[in-house]
Design an enzyme around this catalytic site. Sequence first.
Site, short mmCIF file in Angstrom:
data_model
loop_
_atom_site.label_atom_id
_atom_site.label_comp_id
_atom_site.label_asym_id
_atom_site.label_seq_id
_atom_site.Cartn_x
_atom_site.Cartn_y
_atom_site.Cartn_z
N TYR A 91 34.84 36.25 5.75
CA TYR A 91 35.98 35.51 6.79
C TYR A 91 37.12 36.27 6.76
CZ TYR A 91 37.83 31.37 8.91
OH TYR A 91 38.61 30.21 9.82
N SER A 185 29.53 35.72 2.00
CA SER A 185 30.43 34.72 2.17
C SER A 185 29.97 34.52 3.77
CB SER A 185 31.95 35.10 1.97
OG SER A 185 32.71 34.11 2.24
N GLN A 186 31.03 34.48 4.51
CA GLN A 186 30.69 34.49 6.17
C GLN A 186 29.59 35.56 6.44
OE1 GLN A 186 33.50 34.14 9.73
NE2 GLN A 186 33.17 36.28 9.26
N ASP A 271 32.26 28.49 -7.93
CA ASP A 271 32.47 28.82 -6.56
C ASP A 271 33.09 27.57 -5.89
OD1 ASP A 271 33.05 29.84 -4.19
OD2 ASP A 271 31.20 30.81 -3.86
N HIS A 300 33.86 32.78 -6.15
CA HIS A 300 33.41 33.26 -5.06
C HIS A 300 33.17 34.74 -4.85
CE1 HIS A 300 32.08 32.50 -1.04
NE2 HIS A 300 33.20 33.45 -0.26
#
Length: 327
Positions: A91, A185-186, A271, A300
Amino acid sequence: MHVDLSAPLLPDYRSSQVDPPDFDQFWSDTLTESRSRAGDVSVVAVDSPLTSIDVFDVTFSGFEGQPIRAWLRVPAGANAPLPAIVEFIGYGGGRGHALEDLLWASAGFVSFHMDTRGQGSGWSIGDTPDPAGAGPQSPGVMTRGIETKETYYYRRVFADAVRAIETVRGFEIVDASRVAVFGRSQGGGISLAVSGLVPDLAAVAPCVPFLCDFPRATVVTDAYPYKEIGSYLAVHRDKVESAHGVLAYFDGVNFAKRASAPALFSASMMDDVCPPSTIYGAYNVYGGDKEISLWQYNGHEGGGILDEERALAFFTAAFNRVESATA
């Protein structure tokens, strides 16, 4: 500290996310329209100081034929069809610099690093605009176009990602039967979406994936980017039901149900950005062979380079299986 369900509870967790009855038709129509508007692919060699990797600046057709940028990295001197790894970005980031992200090509694979439309400048450079208009939104892209499933931001991104796979498979240097996807992540969330929309991937590795289990993620964590949705709904109090109705079409849980490629997930007990239960919401219903790395003392960042090291071994084994099956 641990921010979510304890580790023993995670394998039994099930998301409350709904499966829209027209989910498959919606995505079929979206991809059919995008394919019908596809134009030529531009591949331009980049003059770089690298001696073992050739880099190319690629522009391909994404959602509704809109131009999407990417880096193509190929082992120098390669002249036979090679396995390929398509990577999606976290992201706020873009495809970055031509000399970054050299792992996959250094390992002997074709690497395709897709830019994420409308992002970049958060922590790496992006080069692809998102020309679609949108109504009022919370800062960021999580609520861009959330009024309808047709206008929601990730409809465009996920269509771009599928078109990236199809573009890579059209390169002569690529063995179309040996294409895998990776993301963190994203990027992991985009990888999951692709795994549910492309039926014949060799493997997928979603690391600490975002965009999973929206019903839980939007209430169990106060961290961004999920907080963007909470901030929006705190103001638009009358749109809670409609917003979640839209998000159901973009949730990794619903894509995971439709996936079949071997998958290597990762999650972290500390996370607060993507709490582990949200990831297990997708992992526990994933339709193909699967395994997961659960990092006890990480946030994360997940397993960091160890996630990539494990993904490299995972992809190599998957590519070898496909090659043996077709020999």
